[in-house]
Design a protein around this motif. Structure first.
Motif, mmCIF file in Angstrom:
data_model
loop_
_atom_site.group_PDB
_atom_site.id
_atom_site.type_symbol
_atom_site.label_atom_id
_atom_site.label_comp_id
_atom_site.label_asym_id
_atom_site.label_seq_id
_atom_site.Cartn_x
_atom_site.Cartn_y
_atom_site.Cartn_z
ATOM 1 N N LYS A 156 5.580 14.662 1.437
ATOM 2 C CA LYS A 156 4.363 14.930 0.231
ATOM 3 C C LYS A 156 4.085 12.957 0.262
ATOM 4 O O LYS A 156 4.623 12.226 -0.384
ATOM 5 N N SER A 157 2.427 12.993 0.370
ATOM 6 C CA SER A 157 2.297 11.525 0.638
ATOM 7 C C SER A 157 0.436 11.683 -0.364
ATOM 8 O O SER A 157 0.479 12.485 0.155
ATOM 9 N N ASP A 158 0.547 10.760 -1.191
ATOM 10 C CA ASP A 158 -0.755 10.246 -1.781
ATOM 11 C C ASP A 158 -1.338 9.371 -0.638
ATOM 12 O O ASP A 158 -2.599 10.185 -0.656
ATOM 13 N N VAL A 159 -0.657 8.905 0.196
ATOM 14 C CA VAL A 159 -1.170 8.028 0.900
ATOM 15 C C VAL A 159 -1.347 7.733 2.586
ATOM 16 O O VAL A 159 0.555 7.541 2.451
ATOM 17 N N VAL A 160 -1.128 8.043 3.536
ATOM 18 C CA VAL A 160 -0.459 7.807 4.436
ATOM 19 C C VAL A 160 -1.034 6.466 5.069
ATOM 20 O O VAL A 160 -2.481 6.727 5.133
ATOM 21 N N ILE A 161 -0.289 5.627 5.932
ATOM 22 C CA ILE A 161 -1.463 4.337 6.572
ATOM 23 C C ILE A 161 -0.127 3.656 7.935
ATOM 24 O O ILE A 161 0.173 4.723 8.129
ATOM 25 N N ILE A 162 -1.705 4.328 9.318
ATOM 26 C CA ILE A 162 -1.270 3.859 10.611
ATOM 27 C C ILE A 162 -1.449 2.915 10.792
ATOM 28 O O ILE A 162 -2.002 1.827 10.757
ATOM 29 N N GLY A 163 0.177 2.412 11.419
ATOM 30 C CA GLY A 163 0.497 1.112 11.615
ATOM 31 C C GLY A 163 0.927 0.513 10.774
ATOM 32 O O GLY A 163 0.633 -0.166 9.266
ATOM 33 N N SER A 164 2.299 -0.217 11.492
ATOM 34 C CA SER A 164 3.460 -0.875 10.147
ATOM 35 C C SER A 164 2.970 -1.990 10.806
ATOM 36 O O SER A 164 3.859 -3.381 10.106
ATOM 37 N N GLY A 165 1.922 -3.007 10.839
ATOM 38 C CA GLY A 165 1.751 -3.943 10.663
ATOM 39 C C GLY A 165 1.504 -4.776 9.225
ATOM 40 O O GLY A 165 1.788 -5.020 8.685
ATOM 41 N N LEU A 166 1.236 -6.669 9.794
ATOM 42 C CA LEU A 166 1.269 -6.962 8.418
ATOM 43 C C LEU A 166 0.617 -5.946 7.062
ATOM 44 O O LEU A 166 0.233 -6.078 6.257
ATOM 45 N N GLY A 167 -0.914 -5.990 7.922
ATOM 46 C CA GLY A 167 -1.609 -5.438 7.248
ATOM 47 C C GLY A 167 -1.254 -3.894 6.967
ATOM 48 O O GLY A 167 -1.672 -3.075 5.271
ATOM 49 N N GLY A 168 -0.604 -3.600 7.626
ATOM 50 C CA GLY A 168 -0.268 -2.046 6.621
ATOM 51 C C GLY A 168 1.359 -1.900 5.824
ATOM 52 O O GLY A 168 0.493 -0.818 4.374
ATOM 53 N N MET A 169 1.704 -2.685 5.856
ATOM 54 C CA MET A 169 2.802 -3.565 5.094
ATOM 55 C C MET A 169 2.358 -3.722 3.554
ATOM 56 O O MET A 169 2.839 -3.040 2.694
ATOM 57 N N LEU A 170 1.371 -4.864 4.131
ATOM 58 C CA LEU A 170 0.944 -4.820 2.547
ATOM 59 C C LEU A 170 0.281 -4.022 1.506
ATOM 60 O O LEU A 170 -0.032 -3.485 0.595
ATOM 61 N N CYS A 171 -0.907 -3.306 2.132
ATOM 62 C CA CYS A 171 -1.515 -1.837 1.643
ATOM 63 C C CYS A 171 -0.406 -0.853 1.401
ATOM 64 O O CYS A 171 -0.474 -0.840 -0.493
ATOM 65 N N GLY A 172 0.470 -0.610 2.056
ATOM 66 C CA GLY A 172 1.690 0.017 0.907
ATOM 67 C C GLY A 172 2.519 -0.314 -0.037
ATOM 68 O O GLY A 172 2.486 0.135 -0.786
ATOM 69 N N LEU A 173 2.584 -1.453 0.564
ATOM 70 C CA LEU A 173 3.176 -2.767 -1.156
ATOM 71 C C LEU A 173 2.176 -2.491 -2.520
ATOM 72 O O LEU A 173 2.994 -1.905 -3.466
ATOM 73 N N LEU A 174 1.342 -2.501 -1.734
ATOM 74 C CA LEU A 174 0.221 -2.684 -2.603
ATOM 75 C C LEU A 174 0.403 -1.165 -3.797
ATOM 76 O O LEU A 174 -0.207 -1.389 -4.855
ATOM 77 N N LEU A 175 -0.697 -0.718 -2.466
ATOM 78 C CA LEU A 175 -0.692 1.062 -3.023
ATOM 79 C C LEU A 175 0.660 1.535 -4.181
ATOM 80 O O LEU A 175 1.055 1.903 -4.707
ATOM 81 N N GLY A 176 2.337 1.390 -3.853
ATOM 82 C CA GLY A 176 3.582 1.777 -4.179
ATOM 83 C C GLY A 176 3.163 1.096 -5.637
ATOM 84 O O GLY A 176 3.884 1.650 -6.624
ATOM 85 N N ARG A 177 2.962 -0.215 -5.471
ATOM 86 C CA ARG A 177 3.088 -0.999 -6.911
ATOM 87 C C ARG A 177 2.212 -0.369 -7.475
ATOM 88 O O ARG A 177 2.770 -0.318 -8.864
ATOM 89 N N GLU A 178 0.827 0.731 -7.484
ATOM 90 C CA GLU A 178 -0.240 0.936 -8.538
ATOM 91 C C GLU A 178 0.648 2.270 -8.454
ATOM 92 O O GLU A 178 -0.237 3.017 -9.349
ATOM 93 N N GLY A 179 1.746 3.216 -8.116
ATOM 94 C CA GLY A 179 2.391 4.767 -7.827
ATOM 95 C C GLY A 179 2.090 5.182 -6.996
ATOM 96 O O GLY A 179 1.793 6.313 -7.477
ATOM 97 N N TYR A 180 1.484 4.726 -6.050
ATOM 98 C CA TYR A 180 1.128 6.155 -5.067
ATOM 99 C C TYR A 180 2.167 6.425 -4.381
ATOM 100 O O TYR A 180 2.946 5.107 -3.954
ATOM 101 N N LYS A 181 2.696 6.775 -3.625
ATOM 102 C CA LYS A 181 3.379 7.958 -3.219
ATOM 103 C C LYS A 181 3.157 7.426 -1.406
ATOM 104 O O LYS A 181 1.834 8.297 -1.105
#
Length: 166
Positions: free
Chosen positions: A6-31
């Motif tokens: 179960k995820s709150d957000v799914v990001i397509i692509g693990s380039g720099l943008g995808g990874m940074l978005c994942g880090l920022l969203l994770g920092r805010e508590g999103y799975k």
């Protein structure tokens, strides 16, 4: 058997943008789940190895704005460890059409155009357009770089080089 996540957000692509978005969203508590089609993460922020050489595929972009740029500041804010290496222009190479083309410290764009052009005339035509473009005072906001370049060549290798740099 795969188990559902179960995820709150799914990001397509693990380039720099995808990874940074994942880090920022994770920092805010999103799975967050990041999905990548390649066998490795990183996109253009990847280092490849070829014939004993390590080749950065895009991380040089941090250098465009240095330590005062927004990307550097975001990476530091996220706690990312950054290794900075200053490339030596004398050792720059271009791999094109199955050949290793060493690039000189000056005149690299002309050398690249010569290597990827289908003729000397095409290379000269594109370089003349580039020189004219550099002194163009009011570029049109209705003309993309690709459209501008199509006026001078349809060569996909030349378009690929311009896409990479722009």
């Amino acid at each position: 058997m795969r188990t559902a996540k179960k995820s709150d957000v799914v990001i397509i692509g693990s380039g720099l943008g995808g990874m940074l978005c994942g880090l920022l969203l994770g920092r805010e508590g999103y799975k967050t789940t990041i999905i990548e089609r390649l066998s490795h993460p990183g996109g253009r922020y990847t280092t490849l190895e070829r014939n004993g050489y390590r080749i950065n595929t895009g991380s040089w972009a941090v250098g465009l704005h240095g330590t005062s740029g927004p990307l550097w500041k975001l990476l530091v804010d996220l706690g990312v460890e950054i290794e900075v290496r200053v490339p030596q222009p004398a050792h720059a190479h271009l791999w094109v059409k199955g050949k290793d083309v060493p690039l000189p410290p000056k005149g690299q764009l002309g050398m690249i155009m010569g290597a990827v052009s289908t003729s000397r005339d095409e290379a000269e035509r594109v370089m003349a357009a580039v020189r004219q473009g550099l002194i163009w005072q009011e570029p049109s906001d209705r003309l993309t770089t690709e459209e501008w370049l199509h006026q001078y060549t349809d060569n996909p290798l030349i378009h690929g080089q311009f896409n990479f740099f722009s």
